[in-house]
Scaffold this motif. Structure first.
Motif, short mmCIF file in Angstrom:
data_model
loop_
_atom_site.label_atom_id
_atom_site.label_comp_id
_atom_site.label_asym_id
_atom_site.label_seq_id
_atom_site.Cartn_x
_atom_site.Cartn_y
_atom_site.Cartn_z
N UNK A 7 3.36 -8.41 -1.89
CA UNK A 7 2.72 -7.22 -2.54
C UNK A 7 2.34 -6.13 -1.62
N UNK A 8 1.75 -6.40 -0.26
CA UNK A 8 1.59 -5.46 0.60
C UNK A 8 3.07 -4.64 0.81
N UNK A 9 3.97 -5.28 1.13
CA UNK A 9 5.03 -4.73 1.39
C UNK A 9 5.51 -3.65 0.33
N UNK A 10 5.53 -4.23 -0.95
CA UNK A 10 5.77 -3.18 -2.19
C UNK A 10 5.02 -2.18 -2.26
N UNK A 11 3.71 -2.22 -1.97
CA UNK A 11 2.68 -1.23 -2.09
C UNK A 11 2.90 -0.05 -0.98
N UNK A 12 3.58 -0.56 0.16
CA UNK A 12 3.87 0.52 1.11
C UNK A 12 5.10 1.29 0.66
N UNK A 13 6.10 0.59 -0.02
CA UNK A 13 7.28 1.28 -0.63
C UNK A 13 6.92 2.05 -1.57
N UNK A 62 2.00 -13.98 -3.38
CA UNK A 62 2.17 -13.68 -1.98
C UNK A 62 1.72 -12.36 -1.58
N UNK A 63 0.47 -12.28 -0.83
CA UNK A 63 0.06 -10.84 -0.48
C UNK A 63 0.73 -10.19 0.32
N UNK A 64 1.80 -10.79 1.46
CA UNK A 64 2.43 -10.07 2.05
C UNK A 64 3.75 -9.51 1.32
N UNK A 104 6.73 -7.01 -10.45
CA UNK A 104 7.60 -7.92 -10.33
C UNK A 104 7.14 -9.11 -9.25
N UNK A 105 6.84 -8.52 -7.95
CA UNK A 105 6.34 -9.63 -6.82
C UNK A 105 5.14 -9.93 -7.15
N UNK A 106 4.28 -9.64 -8.11
CA UNK A 106 2.83 -10.44 -8.26
C UNK A 106 3.19 -11.46 -8.61
N UNK A 141 -5.63 -11.47 5.02
CA UNK A 141 -6.31 -10.62 6.10
C UNK A 141 -5.32 -9.65 6.38
N UNK A 142 -3.93 -9.74 6.49
CA UNK A 142 -3.01 -8.72 6.72
C UNK A 142 -2.87 -7.78 5.42
N UNK A 143 -2.97 -8.24 4.31
CA UNK A 143 -3.07 -7.70 3.07
C UNK A 143 -4.35 -6.56 3.03
N UNK A 144 -5.43 -7.27 3.63
CA UNK A 144 -6.61 -6.13 3.65
C UNK A 144 -6.23 -5.37 4.66
#
Length: 308
Positions: A231-237, A227-229, A221-223, A164-167
């Protein structure tokens, strides 16, 4: 020539060993900076420098994982690092990916809030829509990072909440893409760019290349952690890094592009459209993937409930 043979040849050309990559890339970047700063009139030298720097950028991106591994191995074997690993906090940062992600989220949140304050103040002082759009962009980044931090710090964690956080981050990225598109439109309409004083532009260039390369590596790498959290953090970066690259391009064109306004317009439009497309693609991917997984989780829960 079959496909496998062609793939092997391309790998030999564009994916070099770490040492070879470093020995080619660093002189190439130094050469193109020298050409840009000294206004070389010989077009053959200029085009050769640009071509070599483009090749250096490609092999740097494809070889960065090997370079990082080589450097990491050297750092890990250093006596000072071995001693530092005996400190619990340092050891935790080195070995726990989630703790590193949390630390980077705190750092990113602080920087984003600082940028928001500076850009809003600049927008009011200069009455600039440009700075206002940037402030909105960094505010949305801060909102996403705060959401992830709030979840990481909470005690209730489950896969459904993570997705849900990822979405949520994907949805915010959609809105953030509107602010990003506004920035691109303003830059294109005004045919201007970000400006950096003195040699600061070279520091920003190093930061922008570093941010993009490391962000791409981390997204891949983090895939593996699933962990969706993370992956989301790295997408933001990655999103922040892409905008840094766009800002760098406009600054380079403004400082070294000469009087060719049409060239600056075409380059800024193309890069801006590319960045917006990548961000839009990430947002749609995050929303679609998380929605599909959440639907499967809900179906499994209902099935288990009926079985009981």
């Amino acid at each position: 020539m079959n496909l496998q043979r062609m793939t092997d040849i391309l790998k030999k050309i564009f994916k070099l060993p770490p040492i070879s990559t470093i020995l080619i890339s660093i002189p190439s970047f130094v050469l193109v900076i020298y050409v840009l700063t000294n206004d070389i009139e010989n077009k053959v030298i200029s085009y050769a420098a640009y071509t070599l720097s483009a090749y250096a950028l490609i092999i740097t991106v494809t070889g960065m994982a090997g370079i990082v591994g080589l450097i990491s191995q050297g750092i890990k074997n250093h006596p000072f690092v071995k001693k530092a690993l005996s400190i619990p906090l340092f050891e935790k940062y080195w070995k726990e990916a989630m703790f590193r992600t949390e630390t980077s989220l705190y750092q990113g949140l602080f920087i984003n809030l600082l940028y928001v304050a500076i850009k809003f103040a600049s927008g009011i002082y200069y009455r600039s829509i440009w700075f206002g759009s940037l402030a909105v962009y960094y505010l949305l980044l801060a909102v996403m990072r705060f959401s992830l931090l709030h979840y990481v710090r909470s005690r209730k964690r489950d896969k459904s909440s993570e997705w849900k956080r990822y979405r949520f981050c994907g949805i915010v990225l959609l809105f953030m893409n509107q602010a990003l598109a506004a920035i691109v439109v303003i830059v294109v309409k005004q045919n201007k760019g970000f400006e950096y004083a003195g040699f600061l532009i070279y520091a920003m260039a190093l930061y922008a290349f570093y941010a993009v390369i490391t962000s791409v590596i981390n997204v891949v790498k983090f895939r593996r952690y699933g962990s969706p959290i993370m992956s989301a953090a790295k997408a933001i970066n990655l999103t922040a890094a892409l905008v840094s690259m766009l800002s760098l391009e406009t600054a380079m064109l403004a400082q070294f592009g000469g009087d060719d306004a049409m060239f600056r317009l075409i380059m800024t439009s193309a890069t801006g459209a590319g960045v917006c497309t990548i961000v839009l693609g990430m947002a749609v991917f995050m929303i679609v993937k998380s929605t599909k997984i959440l639907k499967n989780i809900n179906q499994d829960e209902r099935t288990e409930g009926n079985a009981l």
